[in-house]
Design a protein around this motif. Sequence first.
Motif, PDB file in Angstrom:
ATOM      1  N   LEU A  87      21.470  62.943  53.280  1.00 34.26           N
ATOM      2  CA  LEU A  87      20.848  64.271  53.221  1.00 34.26           C
ATOM      3  C   LEU A  87      21.921  65.284  52.854  1.00 34.26           C
ATOM      4  O   LEU A  87      22.844  65.540  53.633  1.00 34.26           O
ATOM      5  N   PHE A  88      21.819  65.847  51.642  1.00 32.66           N
ATOM      6  CA  PHE A  88      22.763  66.867  51.184  1.00 32.66           C
ATOM      7  C   PHE A  88      22.239  68.247  51.583  1.00 32.66           C
ATOM      8  O   PHE A  88      21.064  68.560  51.362  1.00 32.66           O
ATOM      9  N   VAL A  89      23.118  69.061  52.143  1.00 31.85           N
ATOM     10  CA  VAL A  89      22.705  70.374  52.654  1.00 31.85           C
ATOM     11  C   VAL A  89      23.631  71.471  52.139  1.00 31.85           C
ATOM     12  O   VAL A  89      24.861  71.342  52.184  1.00 31.85           O
ATOM     13  N   SER A 147      15.009  71.381  58.732  1.00 33.31           N
ATOM     14  CA  SER A 147      14.075  70.884  59.754  1.00 33.31           C
ATOM     15  C   SER A 147      12.862  70.184  59.143  1.00 33.31           C
ATOM     16  O   SER A 147      12.228  69.355  59.795  1.00 33.31           O
ATOM     17  N   GLU A 148      12.531  70.492  57.888  1.00 28.95           N
ATOM     18  CA  GLU A 148      11.421  69.846  57.193  1.00 28.95           C
ATOM     19  C   GLU A 148      11.801  68.477  56.652  1.00 28.95           C
ATOM     20  O   GLU A 148      10.924  67.646  56.390  1.00 28.95           O
ATOM     21  N   VAL A 149      13.080  68.257  56.469  1.00 27.45           N
ATOM     22  CA  VAL A 149      13.544  67.082  55.729  1.00 27.45           C
ATOM     23  C   VAL A 149      14.259  66.067  56.610  1.00 27.45           C
ATOM     24  O   VAL A 149      14.104  64.857  56.421  1.00 27.45           O
ATOM     25  N   ARG A 150      15.008  66.545  57.560  1.00 29.23           N
ATOM     26  CA  ARG A 150      15.891  65.661  58.346  1.00 29.23           C
ATOM     27  C   ARG A 150      15.125  64.590  59.102  1.00 29.23           C
ATOM     28  O   ARG A 150      14.075  64.854  59.699  1.00 29.23           O
ATOM     29  N   GLN A 151      15.671  63.373  59.074  1.00 27.67           N
ATOM     30  CA  GLN A 151      15.111  62.239  59.791  1.00 27.67           C
ATOM     31  C   GLN A 151      16.211  61.553  60.590  1.00 27.67           C
ATOM     32  O   GLN A 151      17.397  61.694  60.272  1.00 27.67           O
ATOM     33  N   ASP A 152      15.816  60.807  61.622  1.00 31.14           N
ATOM     34  CA  ASP A 152      16.790  60.039  62.381  1.00 31.14           C
ATOM     35  C   ASP A 152      17.475  59.044  61.444  1.00 31.14           C
ATOM     36  O   ASP A 152      16.825  58.404  60.620  1.00 31.14           O
ATOM     37  N   GLY A 153      18.754  58.920  61.567  1.00 33.40           N
ATOM     38  CA  GLY A 153      19.498  57.983  60.733  1.00 33.40           C
ATOM     39  C   GLY A 153      20.060  58.578  59.462  1.00 33.40           C
ATOM     40  O   GLY A 153      20.767  57.896  58.718  1.00 33.40           O
ATOM     41  N   GLU A 169      28.855  69.953  64.250  1.00 38.23           N
ATOM     42  CA  GLU A 169      28.991  68.507  64.415  1.00 38.23           C
ATOM     43  C   GLU A 169      27.828  67.716  63.835  1.00 38.23           C
ATOM     44  O   GLU A 169      27.928  66.493  63.686  1.00 38.23           O
ATOM     45  N   ALA A 170      26.730  68.378  63.496  1.00 36.83           N
ATOM     46  CA  ALA A 170      25.579  67.647  62.945  1.00 36.83           C
ATOM     47  C   ALA A 170      25.887  67.050  61.576  1.00 36.83           C
ATOM     48  O   ALA A 170      25.261  66.075  61.163  1.00 36.83           O
TER      49      ALA A 170
END
Length: 211
Positions: A87-89, A147-153, A169-170
Motif C-alpha cells: 500500500l503506497f501512501v 482508511s478506505e483502502v488499508r487491509q490487514d497484512g 510507526e504504521a
Amino acid sequence: MHAALADPARLQITDTLLAGDASPSELAAMLAMPSNLLAHHLHVLEQAGIITRRRSEGDRRRTYLQLIPGSLDSLAAPTARAALRVLFVCTANSARSHLAAALWRRASTVPAVSAGTHPAAVIDPGAIAAASRYRLPLPRLRPRHISEVRQDGDLIITVCDLAHEELAEAAAVHWSIPDPVPAGEPGGFDAALAQLADRVGRFAPRLVAVS
C-alpha cells in the motif's frame, strides 16, 4: 566502502536503509543506538559515499537519511521478505502514490494499491502526463483515504514526508520523494517518476507474495 561497512553497526544502518529512508532519531530508536554514536557512524558512511541526507517537506527540522542509488550494487543481495499486498501512501493520493503503485504492478507479482492521508479530488494531470510519456499504465482511480483502502497484512510504503510523519510507526518503509505537484512542472513529475522507478526496481526483487 568496504572499510566503512566492516563495522557491524554501520552494516546494520545500511541494512535498515536498504528498504527505505529514516530520520536519525528513527534510526537511533530502531537500532537502540545512542545519538552521539549514531552521528559518528553516519559521518563515516557519508564520507564513503554510501548515504546522503534530504530535508523533510513536512517537518523542516527533520532530515531523512537515504542510500545513494547504486552505492551498494556490488554487494550481495539481502534476504527477501514477504507481504500480502503493498500500500503506497502520500498526502493527496494524486501523484506519487499512484505512480508508485503503477510502477510496482509492472515489476512485481505482489499486489499494490495506493491511498492518501488527505486525498485530493482527482489524480493530478501532471502525473497522468508523466505516466503517458513513459508509457506507464495509470488507472484513473479517484484518490482515496487510507482508511478506505488499508487491509490487514498490507506493507505500507510512504512516498511523502508529510504522510510518513502523520502515520509514524504504521508505515513499514519510507521513501522520501519530493512532491512535484506544487511546482506543476513536467520535469518535476519526470524526476519523481524516475526516483520511484529506482526505488521500486531495488525493492521489488526483495519482496515475495505470501502464499
